[in-house]
Design a protein around this motif. Structure first.
Motif, PDB file in Angstrom:
ATOM      1  N   ALA A  22       6.874 -45.003  18.232  1.00  0.00           N
ATOM      2  CA  ALA A  22       6.635 -45.190  16.734  1.00  0.00           C
ATOM      3  C   ALA A  22       7.022 -43.352  15.818  1.00  0.00           C
ATOM      4  O   ALA A  22       7.078 -43.895  14.857  1.00  0.00           O
ATOM      5  CB  ALA A  22       4.909 -45.235  16.485  1.00  0.00           C
ATOM      6  N   GLN A  23       6.645 -42.345  16.888  1.00  0.00           N
ATOM      7  CA  GLN A  23       6.939 -41.160  16.161  1.00  0.00           C
ATOM      8  C   GLN A  23       8.462 -41.529  15.797  1.00  0.00           C
ATOM      9  O   GLN A  23       9.284 -40.469  15.011  1.00  0.00           O
ATOM     10  CB  GLN A  23       6.526 -40.130  16.830  1.00  0.00           C
ATOM     11  CG  GLN A  23       4.647 -40.158  16.937  1.00  0.00           C
ATOM     12  CD  GLN A  23       3.882 -38.942  18.196  1.00  0.00           C
ATOM     13  OE1 GLN A  23       5.106 -38.459  18.394  1.00  0.00           O
ATOM     14  NE2 GLN A  23       2.881 -38.818  17.491  1.00  0.00           N
ATOM     15  N   GLN A  24       9.042 -41.416  17.186  1.00  0.00           N
ATOM     16  CA  GLN A  24      10.241 -41.500  16.860  1.00  0.00           C
ATOM     17  C   GLN A  24      11.221 -42.264  16.091  1.00  0.00           C
ATOM     18  O   GLN A  24      11.948 -41.480  15.167  1.00  0.00           O
ATOM     19  CB  GLN A  24      11.362 -41.431  18.017  1.00  0.00           C
ATOM     20  CG  GLN A  24      10.963 -40.769  19.190  1.00  0.00           C
ATOM     21  CD  GLN A  24      11.702 -41.003  21.029  1.00  0.00           C
ATOM     22  OE1 GLN A  24      11.604 -41.812  21.200  1.00  0.00           O
ATOM     23  NE2 GLN A  24      11.855 -40.136  21.905  1.00  0.00           N
ATOM     24  N   GLN A  46      13.256 -40.602  12.127  1.00  0.00           N
ATOM     25  CA  GLN A  46      14.879 -40.958  12.052  1.00  0.00           C
ATOM     26  C   GLN A  46      14.419 -41.906  10.783  1.00  0.00           C
ATOM     27  O   GLN A  46      15.327 -41.211  10.066  1.00  0.00           O
ATOM     28  CB  GLN A  46      14.923 -42.408  13.108  1.00  0.00           C
ATOM     29  CG  GLN A  46      15.102 -41.435  14.503  1.00  0.00           C
ATOM     30  CD  GLN A  46      16.015 -43.116  15.182  1.00  0.00           C
ATOM     31  OE1 GLN A  46      15.312 -44.033  15.604  1.00  0.00           O
ATOM     32  NE2 GLN A  46      16.097 -42.401  16.420  1.00  0.00           N
ATOM     33  N   ARG A  47      13.527 -42.492  10.232  1.00  0.00           N
ATOM     34  CA  ARG A  47      13.988 -43.467   8.988  1.00  0.00           C
ATOM     35  C   ARG A  47      13.243 -42.305   7.426  1.00  0.00           C
ATOM     36  O   ARG A  47      13.562 -41.760   6.497  1.00  0.00           O
ATOM     37  CB  ARG A  47      12.022 -43.763   9.302  1.00  0.00           C
ATOM     38  CG  ARG A  47      12.282 -45.442   9.854  1.00  0.00           C
ATOM     39  CD  ARG A  47      11.503 -46.569   9.099  1.00  0.00           C
ATOM     40  NE  ARG A  47       9.895 -45.866   9.909  1.00  0.00           N
ATOM     41  CZ  ARG A  47       9.272 -46.296  10.266  1.00  0.00           C
ATOM     42  NH1 ARG A  47       9.724 -47.497  11.255  1.00  0.00           N
ATOM     43  NH2 ARG A  47       8.207 -45.795  10.577  1.00  0.00           N
ATOM     44  N   GLN A  48      13.007 -41.082   8.485  1.00  0.00           N
ATOM     45  CA  GLN A  48      12.151 -39.908   7.555  1.00  0.00           C
ATOM     46  C   GLN A  48      13.530 -38.944   7.042  1.00  0.00           C
ATOM     47  O   GLN A  48      14.258 -39.135   6.100  1.00  0.00           O
ATOM     48  CB  GLN A  48      10.910 -39.117   7.994  1.00  0.00           C
ATOM     49  CG  GLN A  48      10.945 -37.574   7.077  1.00  0.00           C
ATOM     50  CD  GLN A  48       9.635 -37.060   7.517  1.00  0.00           C
ATOM     51  OE1 GLN A  48      10.012 -36.929   8.525  1.00  0.00           O
ATOM     52  NE2 GLN A  48       9.030 -36.143   6.733  1.00  0.00           N
ATOM     53  N   THR A  49      14.886 -38.907   8.396  1.00  0.00           N
ATOM     54  CA  THR A  49      15.446 -38.522   8.278  1.00  0.00           C
ATOM     55  C   THR A  49      16.836 -39.225   7.622  1.00  0.00           C
ATOM     56  O   THR A  49      17.632 -38.349   6.960  1.00  0.00           O
ATOM     57  CB  THR A  49      16.097 -38.627  10.111  1.00  0.00           C
ATOM     58  OG1 THR A  49      15.177 -37.369  10.354  1.00  0.00           O
ATOM     59  CG2 THR A  49      17.417 -37.531   9.293  1.00  0.00           C
TER      60      THR A  49
END
Length: 78
Positions: free
Chosen positions: A65-67, A71-74
């Motif tokens: 979930a953190q990854q 990725q969404r934030q990037t």
């Protein structure tokens, strides 16, 4: 008087569900199933395997979930 394995499994399952939020419950359940089967074949320690599998499954689900969040934030920044 020694507690029975069924009582220990019931307490461990209750604690796992009480501490696991909805996103982590799937990781716990999948890990508990895999750990229980592995523990059973590794000397009839299914309860210990299920508890360990639950902890590992929750940890892996949290990392996943953190990854995905990273990725969404990037993707939003670009």
């Amino acid at each position: 008087m020694k507690p029975s394995p069924i009582k220990i499994a019931l307490i461990a399952t209750t604690l796992a569900f009480a501490t696991a939020g909805t996103p982590n419950a799937a990781g716990c359940l999948k890990g508990a199933v895999v750990g229980g089967v592995a523990g059973h074949y590794a000397g009839h320690h299914a309860v210990v395997g299920a508890v360990g599998g639950c902890m590992v499954g929750r940890h892996l689900a949290k990392q996943h979930a953190q990854q995905q969040a990273a990725q969404r934030q990037t993707a939003q920044v670009q």
